[in-house]
Design an enzyme around this catalytic site. Structure first.
Site, short mmCIF file in Angstrom:
data_model
loop_
_atom_site.label_atom_id
_atom_site.label_comp_id
_atom_site.label_asym_id
_atom_site.label_seq_id
_atom_site.Cartn_x
_atom_site.Cartn_y
_atom_site.Cartn_z
N HIS A 70 1.58 19.84 105.21
CA HIS A 70 0.40 19.46 104.43
C HIS A 70 -0.34 20.73 104.00
O HIS A 70 -0.43 21.68 104.77
CB HIS A 70 -0.53 18.58 105.27
CG HIS A 70 -1.67 17.97 104.52
ND1 HIS A 70 -1.48 17.09 103.48
CD2 HIS A 70 -3.01 18.11 104.63
CE1 HIS A 70 -2.65 16.69 103.00
NE2 HIS A 70 -3.60 17.32 103.68
N ASP A 128 -10.09 16.87 100.55
CA ASP A 128 -8.67 16.55 100.54
C ASP A 128 -8.40 15.41 99.58
O ASP A 128 -9.05 14.37 99.66
CB ASP A 128 -8.20 16.16 101.94
CG ASP A 128 -6.69 16.22 102.09
OD1 ASP A 128 -6.03 15.32 101.55
OD2 ASP A 128 -6.19 17.16 102.71
N CYS A 179 1.11 15.90 98.48
CA CYS A 179 0.01 16.75 98.95
C CYS A 179 0.02 18.15 98.37
O CYS A 179 -1.02 18.66 97.95
CB CYS A 179 -0.02 16.80 100.48
SG CYS A 179 1.18 17.91 101.24
#
Length: 268
Positions: free
Chosen positions: A105, A119, A67
């Protein structure tokens, strides 16, 4: 770091415009061309939260990332195009783990006619921009949802077959020190699921392909189907064929992958 090299990497052609259609094309292109993967963590190689490092690895080196790298590179590219990006401190599975999840994250929003959650760093998360409004959103073969929580928090609810069911975020600038600390913990602590398990995911036009340990998984509108990989050669072939990863040193991971599978599921 050249924007055109990134656009070539994700298969984007033409001149990007500052509109929702372009934003959606870039998000989808990133997801389908750059896999989510934690091979460096498995190999004991340090991973940073710096977009420059992510560019070298994923654009120049043709790899994927997790991420911090995926959304870090994505956010950098969007800003180079001219989008207004806010980087935020996210928390995957905060619903189950509480505030200890905060910082595990990196999340992003983009301001257009209204804010949009974007995202590419959840693995099998959203495939299109989502207006920052409560509600359910159909994205191809699955439905996702945004929920407004207390104290300025939002919760993204993933589809029912997803690996990570949710992540939380607040629309305020990221706490970079916290993100860096969590990045170090996630790649070094024995209790981290990223240390324990090899994970690769890649969006396809009609689903998601995942490699978790020695299990190759397909998730789409028909459900979830598993295929067990029996040899290190089969594992290497899956990495190359499904995720575009050709990393000879990854072959040395097979003994720990097989051992972890046996710990979780017993002898095969």
């Amino acid at each position: 770091m050249e924007l055109q090299a990134y656009l070539d990497r994700i298969g984007f052609t033409g001149r990007p415009a500052l509109d929702l259609a372009t934003l959606a094309r870039i998000q989808r292109g990133h997801l389908e061309h750059i896999p989510y993967e934690n091979l460096d963590v498995q190999l004991g190689r340090p991973v940073t939260i710096e977009p420059r490092d992510a560019f070298a690895k994923m654009v120049t080196g043709g790899r994927g990332g997790w991420c911090y790298e995926m959304n870090g590179l994505f956010g950098w590219a969007l800003e180079r195009i001219g989008f207004r990006v806010m980087r935020m401190t996210g928390a995957v599975l905060r619903a189950q783990r509480g505030d200890t999840a905060i910082g595990n994250h990196l999340a992003l929003t983009v301001d257009l006619d209204e804010p949009y959650l974007v995202d590419v760093g959840l693995g099998d998360g959203p495939s299109e921009p989502i207006p920052l409004r409560e509600g359910s959103y159909r994205q191809g073969w699955r439905t996702v949802r945004l929920e407004r929580l207390d104290d300025g928090w939002w919760r993204f609810h993933n589809h029912e077959l997803a690996f990570a069911s949710s992540f939380d975020f607040r629309r305020q600038p990221a706490d970079w020190d916290l993100l860096a600390r969590q990045c170090r913990w996630l790649q070094t602590d024995p209790d981290s699921r990223f240390v324990q398990n090899l994970v690769c995911l890649r969006h396809q036009p009609d689903g998601v392909t995942a490699l978790v340990g020695r299990v190759l998984k397909t998730v789409d509108a028909e459900g979830s189907r598993d295929h067990m990989l029996e040899t290190p050669d089969a594992h290497a072939e899956a990495l190359a064929a499904w995720f575009g990863i050709r990393l000879p040193e990854a072959a040395g991971l097979w003994p720990q992958i097989a051992r972890r599978h046996e710990e979780l599921f017993g002898p095969s």
